[in-house]
Motif scaffolding. Structure first.
Motif, mmCIF file in Angstrom:
data_model
loop_
_atom_site.group_PDB
_atom_site.id
_atom_site.type_symbol
_atom_site.label_atom_id
_atom_site.label_comp_id
_atom_site.label_asym_id
_atom_site.label_seq_id
_atom_site.Cartn_x
_atom_site.Cartn_y
_atom_site.Cartn_z
ATOM 1 N N ARG A 279 0.855 -1.175 0.000
ATOM 2 C CA ARG A 279 0.000 0.000 0.000
ATOM 3 C C ARG A 279 0.893 1.227 0.000
ATOM 4 N NH1 ARG A 279 -3.332 -1.141 5.165
ATOM 5 N NH2 ARG A 279 -1.330 -1.933 5.717
ATOM 6 N N ASN A 280 0.293 2.364 0.063
ATOM 7 C CA ASN A 280 1.015 3.635 0.148
ATOM 8 C C ASN A 280 1.950 3.841 -1.026
ATOM 9 O OD1 ASN A 280 -0.224 4.076 2.652
ATOM 10 N ND2 ASN A 280 1.274 2.747 3.616
ATOM 11 N N GLY A 281 1.522 3.540 -2.210
ATOM 12 C CA GLY A 281 2.335 3.792 -3.394
ATOM 13 C C GLY A 281 3.542 2.899 -3.512
ATOM 14 N N ALA A 282 3.532 1.774 -2.857
ATOM 15 C CA ALA A 282 4.615 0.793 -2.942
ATOM 16 C C ALA A 282 5.961 1.401 -2.567
ATOM 17 C CB ALA A 282 4.660 0.164 -4.323
ATOM 18 N N LEU A 283 6.001 2.199 -1.536
ATOM 19 C CA LEU A 283 7.221 2.834 -1.074
ATOM 20 C C LEU A 283 8.042 1.813 -0.291
ATOM 21 C CD1 LEU A 283 8.776 5.498 -0.900
ATOM 22 C CD2 LEU A 283 7.508 5.994 1.179
ATOM 23 N N THR A 284 9.207 1.462 -0.804
ATOM 24 C CA THR A 284 10.059 0.473 -0.160
ATOM 25 C C THR A 284 11.269 1.148 0.476
ATOM 26 O OG1 THR A 284 11.362 0.099 -2.149
ATOM 27 C CG2 THR A 284 9.388 -1.270 -1.860
ATOM 28 N N TYR A 285 11.980 0.399 1.324
ATOM 29 C CA TYR A 285 13.199 0.922 1.935
ATOM 30 C C TYR A 285 14.221 1.308 0.863
ATOM 31 C CZ TYR A 285 11.683 -0.780 6.539
ATOM 32 O OH TYR A 285 11.011 -0.989 7.702
ATOM 33 N N LYS B 26 12.893 -1.191 15.083
ATOM 34 C CA LYS B 26 12.789 -2.609 15.455
ATOM 35 C C LYS B 26 12.097 -2.805 16.796
ATOM 36 C CE LYS B 26 16.794 -3.892 12.723
ATOM 37 N NZ LYS B 26 18.179 -4.362 12.753
ATOM 38 N N SER B 27 12.044 -1.761 17.609
ATOM 39 C CA SER B 27 11.378 -1.865 18.908
ATOM 40 C C SER B 27 9.877 -1.604 18.814
ATOM 41 C CB SER B 27 12.010 -0.887 19.900
ATOM 42 O OG SER B 27 11.785 0.444 19.486
ATOM 43 N N HIS B 28 9.385 -1.273 17.640
ATOM 44 C CA HIS B 28 7.960 -0.984 17.434
ATOM 45 C C HIS B 28 7.238 -2.207 16.876
ATOM 46 C CE1 HIS B 28 8.167 3.353 18.248
ATOM 47 N NE2 HIS B 28 9.417 3.213 17.838
ATOM 48 N N SER B 29 5.929 -2.223 17.045
ATOM 49 C CA SER B 29 5.146 -3.384 16.593
ATOM 50 C C SER B 29 5.136 -3.508 15.075
ATOM 51 C CB SER B 29 3.711 -3.295 17.123
ATOM 52 O OG SER B 29 3.082 -2.127 16.620
ATOM 53 N N ASN B 30 5.179 -2.382 14.354
ATOM 54 C CA ASN B 30 5.223 -2.415 12.894
ATOM 55 C C ASN B 30 6.375 -1.514 12.434
ATOM 56 O OD1 ASN B 30 4.820 -2.340 10.126
ATOM 57 N ND2 ASN B 30 2.587 -2.342 10.320
ATOM 58 N N PRO B 31 7.568 -2.076 12.292
ATOM 59 C CA PRO B 31 8.732 -1.261 11.949
ATOM 60 C C PRO B 31 8.593 -0.509 10.630
ATOM 61 C CG PRO B 31 9.416 -3.436 12.661
ATOM 62 C CD PRO B 31 7.930 -3.455 12.547
ATOM 63 N N TYR B 32 8.004 -1.139 9.627
ATOM 64 C CA TYR B 32 7.873 -0.474 8.330
ATOM 65 C C TYR B 32 7.039 0.792 8.441
ATOM 66 C CZ TYR B 32 6.317 0.762 3.706
ATOM 67 O OH TYR B 32 6.016 1.482 2.589
ATOM 68 N N ASN B 33 5.888 0.712 9.127
ATOM 69 C CA ASN B 33 5.030 1.894 9.257
ATOM 70 C C ASN B 33 5.756 3.016 9.991
ATOM 71 O OD1 ASN B 33 2.810 1.068 7.851
ATOM 72 N ND2 ASN B 33 1.758 0.237 9.629
#
Length: 137
Positions: A57-63, A91-98
């Motif tokens: 989602r979100n325009g397929a924005l990847t690292y 990494k300490s968050h439940s959803n690191p990507y978001n």
């Protein structure tokens, strides 16, 4: 369709899932008997369309896209170091990507707009509340 099929009497059709069709291909199974009874009623049998999976989602924005954008900015080394720190902290968050994506969108609000370049042809990161008239001066 928890039972594998859905009857629509307005169109006189029965929509069956792929799993139900596979089970109904075995003669004598409950699904086979159910399908035969539905055909005796004169209903048309239709296969259900497979569900499409939404991968990004979100325009397929990847690292890698974030990293590539930052590498074209003026002071790219500082931005890339900050990006690596944010990724490590995420990494300490439940959803690191978001977490990283929100940081990126807040840090680079003009990511999807037409870029402004400096004299070295590096993209200039313009803050959100920046006055556009200052660019033309």
């Amino acid at each position: 369709m928890k039972k594998g099929y859905m009857i629509d009497f307005t169109t006189n059709t029965v929509t069956i899932t792929k799993g139900f069709a596979q089970k109904a291909s075995t003669v004598g199974s409950d699904e086979f008997n159910t399908l035969m009874k539905l055909r005796e009623l004169g209903l048309n049998i239709v296969n259900a369309a497979p569900k499409t999976k939404s991968r990004r989602r979100n325009g397929a924005l990847t690292y890698s896209m974030m990293r590539l954008h930052m590498s074209h900015l003026a002071d790219s080394e500082a931005y890339l170091d900050e990006f690596d720190a944010v990724r490590e902290e995420s990494k300490s968050h439940s959803n690191p990507y978001n977490y990283v994506r929100r940081w990126f969108e807040n840090r680079f609000p003009n990511y999807n707009s037409i870029p402004h370049f400096d004299e070295n042809l590096k993209i200039v990161n313009i803050p959100v509340n920046y006055d556009n008239d200052a660019l033309s001066a």
